[in-house]
Design an enzyme around this catalytic site. Structure first.
Site, PDB file in Angstrom:
ATOM      1  N   GLU A 145      -7.682  -5.191   8.949  1.00  0.00           N
ATOM      2  CA  GLU A 145      -6.334  -4.964   9.482  1.00  0.00           C
ATOM      3  C   GLU A 145      -6.434  -4.282  10.845  1.00  0.00           C
ATOM      4  O   GLU A 145      -5.673  -4.577  11.756  1.00  0.00           O
ATOM      5  CB  GLU A 145      -5.525  -4.083   8.511  1.00  0.00           C
ATOM      6  CG  GLU A 145      -4.126  -3.778   9.015  1.00  0.00           C
ATOM      7  CD  GLU A 145      -3.247  -3.047   8.008  1.00  0.00           C
ATOM      8  OE1 GLU A 145      -3.743  -2.704   6.915  1.00  0.00           O
ATOM      9  OE2 GLU A 145      -2.062  -2.838   8.318  1.00  0.00           O
ATOM     10  N   TYR A 185       0.850  -1.197   0.000  1.00  0.00           N
ATOM     11  CA  TYR A 185       0.000   0.000   0.000  1.00  0.00           C
ATOM     12  C   TYR A 185       0.892   1.256   0.000  1.00  0.00           C
ATOM     13  O   TYR A 185       0.862   2.060  -0.905  1.00  0.00           O
ATOM     14  CB  TYR A 185      -0.888   0.041   1.256  1.00  0.00           C
ATOM     15  CG  TYR A 185      -2.190  -0.728   1.181  1.00  0.00           C
ATOM     16  CD1 TYR A 185      -2.382  -1.776   0.291  1.00  0.00           C
ATOM     17  CD2 TYR A 185      -3.249  -0.408   2.040  1.00  0.00           C
ATOM     18  CE1 TYR A 185      -3.584  -2.479   0.253  1.00  0.00           C
ATOM     19  CE2 TYR A 185      -4.457  -1.093   1.999  1.00  0.00           C
ATOM     20  CZ  TYR A 185      -4.623  -2.129   1.113  1.00  0.00           C
ATOM     21  OH  TYR A 185      -5.815  -2.807   1.088  1.00  0.00           O
TER      22      TYR A 185
HETATM   23  C1  LIG Z   1       6.431  -1.321  11.477  1.00  0.00           C
HETATM   24  C2  LIG Z   1       5.667  -0.833  10.277  1.00  0.00           C
HETATM   25  C3  LIG Z   1       5.216  -1.756   9.352  1.00  0.00           C
HETATM   26  C4  LIG Z   1       4.544  -1.315   8.221  1.00  0.00           C
HETATM   27  N1  LIG Z   1       4.159  -2.261   7.297  1.00  0.00           N
HETATM   28  C5  LIG Z   1       3.570  -1.842   6.154  1.00  0.00           C
HETATM   29  C6  LIG Z   1       3.252  -2.798   5.132  1.00  0.00           C
HETATM   30  O1  LIG Z   1       3.496  -4.003   5.267  1.00  0.00           O
HETATM   31  N2  LIG Z   1       2.699  -2.346   3.997  1.00  0.00           N
HETATM   32  C7  LIG Z   1       2.393  -1.033   3.793  1.00  0.00           C
HETATM   33  O2  LIG Z   1       1.839  -0.703   2.740  1.00  0.00           O
HETATM   34  N3  LIG Z   1       2.693  -0.099   4.734  1.00  0.00           N
HETATM   35  C8  LIG Z   1       3.280  -0.477   5.904  1.00  0.00           C
HETATM   36  N4  LIG Z   1       3.605   0.442   6.864  1.00  0.00           N
HETATM   37  C9  LIG Z   1       3.395   1.868   6.559  1.00  0.00           C
HETATM   38  C10 LIG Z   1       2.299   2.539   7.369  1.00  0.00           C
HETATM   39  O3  LIG Z   1       1.035   2.190   6.913  1.00  0.00           O
HETATM   40  C11 LIG Z   1       2.565   4.064   7.261  1.00  0.00           C
HETATM   41  O4  LIG Z   1       3.786   4.311   7.941  1.00  0.00           O
HETATM   42  C12 LIG Z   1       1.456   4.871   7.878  1.00  0.00           C
HETATM   43  O5  LIG Z   1       0.290   4.800   7.096  1.00  0.00           O
HETATM   44  C13 LIG Z   1       1.863   6.363   8.021  1.00  0.00           C
HETATM   45  O6  LIG Z   1       2.355   6.879   6.816  1.00  0.00           O
HETATM   46  P1  LIG Z   1       3.762   7.624   6.731  1.00  0.00           P
HETATM   47  O7  LIG Z   1       4.780   6.774   7.406  1.00  0.00           O
HETATM   48  O8  LIG Z   1       3.991   7.986   5.305  1.00  0.00           O
HETATM   49  O9  LIG Z   1       3.594   8.940   7.628  1.00  0.00           O
HETATM   50  P2  LIG Z   1       2.905  10.307   7.182  1.00  0.00           P
HETATM   51  O10 LIG Z   1       1.637  10.019   6.465  1.00  0.00           O
HETATM   52  O11 LIG Z   1       3.918  11.148   6.501  1.00  0.00           O
HETATM   53  O12 LIG Z   1       2.539  10.940   8.580  1.00  0.00           O
HETATM   54  C14 LIG Z   1       3.493  11.597   9.415  1.00  0.00           C
HETATM   55  C15 LIG Z   1       2.779  12.091  10.676  1.00  0.00           C
HETATM   56  O13 LIG Z   1       1.756  13.057  10.343  1.00  0.00           O
HETATM   57  C16 LIG Z   1       0.494  12.652  10.869  1.00  0.00           C
HETATM   58  N5  LIG Z   1      -0.566  12.988   9.904  1.00  0.00           N
HETATM   59  C17 LIG Z   1      -0.537  12.784   8.563  1.00  0.00           C
HETATM   60  N6  LIG Z   1      -1.697  13.183   8.004  1.00  0.00           N
HETATM   61  C18 LIG Z   1      -2.499  13.627   9.006  1.00  0.00           C
HETATM   62  C19 LIG Z   1      -3.830  14.149   9.066  1.00  0.00           C
HETATM   63  N7  LIG Z   1      -4.574  14.272   7.972  1.00  0.00           N
HETATM   64  N8  LIG Z   1      -4.344  14.481  10.270  1.00  0.00           N
HETATM   65  C20 LIG Z   1      -3.587  14.336  11.411  1.00  0.00           C
HETATM   66  N9  LIG Z   1      -2.309  13.847  11.413  1.00  0.00           N
HETATM   67  C21 LIG Z   1      -1.772  13.493  10.235  1.00  0.00           C
HETATM   68  C22 LIG Z   1       0.607  11.150  11.018  1.00  0.00           C
HETATM   69  O14 LIG Z   1      -0.272  10.669  12.018  1.00  0.00           O
HETATM   70  C23 LIG Z   1       2.056  10.968  11.427  1.00  0.00           C
HETATM   71  O15 LIG Z   1       2.201  11.196  12.808  1.00  0.00           O
HETATM   72  C24 LIG Z   1       4.275   0.053   8.009  1.00  0.00           C
HETATM   73  C25 LIG Z   1       4.721   0.987   8.949  1.00  0.00           C
HETATM   74  C26 LIG Z   1       5.421   0.562  10.065  1.00  0.00           C
HETATM   75  C27 LIG Z   1       5.891   1.596  11.026  1.00  0.00           C
END
Ligand SMILES: Cc1cc2nc3c(=O)[nH]c(=O)nc-3n(C[C@H](O)[C@H](O)[C@H](O)COP(=O)(O)OP(=O)(O)OC[C@H]3O[C@@H](n4cnc5c(N)ncnc54)[C@H](O)[C@@H]3O)c2cc1C
Length: 401
Positions: free
Chosen positions: A246, A130
């Site tokens: 999930e 994703y």
């Molecule tokens: C251990 C681990 C395993 C994972 N495994 C997978 C996997 O197998 N497959 C996969 O596809 N993904 C995976 N992920 C990814 C995970 O889904 C994303 O890290 C998550 O969706 C957050 O996206 P980002 O890291 O890009 O952070 P960002 O979206 O850049 O967010 C950064 C910060 O801003 C905040 N924020 C962003 N937008 C808003 C809003 N609209 N309102 C309030 N706050 C906001 C967030 O809460 C966060 O604190 C994994 C992540 C981790 C840490």
């Protein structure tokens, strides 16, 4: 919570307990005990998956027509509690708990017939494509491109934070198939094989030293059109359906309770200079009790969601509430574990932690993974959609704001 069990349920509980005790080999137990991420060592997890499959218990919530045991919510709850108490490793949720339900809900009959038995048996190992660099919370902005070409799509781009991609045989993946309208309306859900030419998996090592996830690159990867789940450009519907599972589809409270019991044990044996157990210290005892109460609220929420799944077949938006609360409690449990082991949290012992290692460890064996698990648990409020995003969903879908 005091639950008066009927004789039948008590018998069922005994059968589950006996089976788990008899079937968990010392190596599998050790792998679960030393795991620092949501998944134990891959080989041990796969071995355990096969044992659970042979017993017919690999997918407790699947209907019997797809090979599930046909348990009611109370049996599933008792099973989860016994499973956590026995210290069994978690089976990977990516197949059984995520793409499995998505294929059941949105797949073609041919996809159900082909994939579901292989997911159930553990023959196929899945990962989730994703997130992308730049598309996490704002998932609909994803850019990984799939262009139709004859009977195939040709995929180019990249996915990141892909848990278990280095072990997976298959990936379920969101790709962009249209760039003209609303971002959500141009996404398609594909199933692909990880050994397809043009796929490269690059490891990402995390703070605790674990290799849990990866970045995956696609360079002209051909995926047959028949591997599409749902209609072209309607992948967002499938993706959202899957995310409910999930976030809310699995049992959390039982595992949290087992974790808290472990903290209690560690605190019991830790003594101050007067020989008094940490468990008897007012501050620690207060934090432990407060956490126990929080955990009970998670348990009730989980029961409510399980009842919803039994009634409506899906967890619904309340799964965001469970995801948020259970990950907050999970993090608090690992913080309390750090307090309980005190200085023993400092030594870095990754080699001693490997299953079968014969190196002498500093401190008790069950305390060796506490720091790495504490660090890994920081991710719990991020993966599966960050808790801030879950609060936005609750505000909109549950509170109607
Ligand atoms: C251990 C681990 C395993 C994972 N495994 C997978 C996997 O197998 N497959 C996969 O596809 N993904 C995976 N992920 C990814 C995970 O889904 C994303 O890290 C998550 O969706 C957050 O996206 P980002 O890291 O890009 O952070 P960002 O979206 O850049 O967010 C950064 C910060 O801003 C905040 N924020 C962003 N937008 C808003 C809003 N609209 N309102 C309030 N706050 C906001 C967030 O809460 C966060 O604190 C994994 C992540 C981790 C840490």
């Amino acid at each position: 919570m005091d639950i008066a069990l009927s004789d039948e349920l008590r018998t069922f509980q005994g059968q589950v307990r006996d089976f788990l005790n008899a079937s968990l080999t010392p190596d599998i137990r050790e792998a679960a005990r030393l795991s620092t991420t949501i998944l134990a060592e891959h080989g041990a997890t796969q071995e355990w998956h096969k044992i659970m499959f042979r017993q017919g218990w690999a997918a407790p919530s699947w209907p019997t027509e797809f090979g599930g045991p046909g348990w009611d919510p109370m049996q599933r709850y008792l099973f989860a509690a016994e499973y956590a108490r026995a210290g069994a490793p978690r089976l990977s949720p990516l197949g059984l708990g995520m793409v499995g339900p998505a294929i059941k809900g949105h797949g073609s009959e041919a996809q159900k017939a082909f994939y579901l038995p292989r997911i159930l048996s553990g023959e196929d190992v899945w990962c989730q494509g994703y997130s992308e660099p730049g598309s996490g919370s704002d998932l609909a902005s994803l850019q990984c491109r799939a262009v139709p070409a004859g009977d195939d799509y040709i995929v180019n781009g990249s996915k990141t934070w892909t848990t278990n991609a280095h072990h997976a045989s298959h990936m379920f993946c969101l790709v962009r198939t249209d760039t003209t309208g609303k971002p959500q309306a141009g996404i398609t859900f594909l199933l692909l094989e990880m050994d397809s030419p043009g796929i490269r998996v690059a490891p990402i090592h995390i703070l605790g030293g674990d290799h849990e996830f990866n970045q995956v690159f696609f360079d002209d990867v051909r995926v047959p059109r028949e591997n599409r789940v749902g209609a072209e450009n309607d992948g967002w519907t499938v993706a959202k359906y899957l995310l409910e599972f999930e976030r809310g589809g699995s049992a959390h409270a039982a595992a949290l309770r087992a974790g808290l019991a472990g903290v209690r044990q560690m605190a019991q044996r830790r003594r101050n200079s007067d020989g008094q157990s940490l468990l008897a210290e007012h501050g620690f005892a207060h934090d432990l009790s407060a956490l126990e109460i929080e955990l009970t609220t998670v348990e009730f929420t989980e029961h409510r969601i399980m009842a919803d799944i039994a009634k409506r077949g899906r967890p619904g938006p309340a799964s965001s509430m469970l995801k948020t609360r259970s990950t907050e409690v999970q993090q608090a449990v690992s913080e309390l574990a750090m307090q309980a082991i005190a200085y023993y949290g400092a030594p870095h012992q990754p080699q001693e932690r490997l299953p079968g290692a014969n190196l002498e460890a500093i401190g008790q064996r069950d305390e060796m993974s506490v720091t790495a698990r504490y660090l890994n648990d920081r991710a719990a409020s991020i993966y599966g959609g960050s808790n801030e995003i879950q609060r936005n969903i609750m505000a909109k879908m549950v509170l109607g704001l």
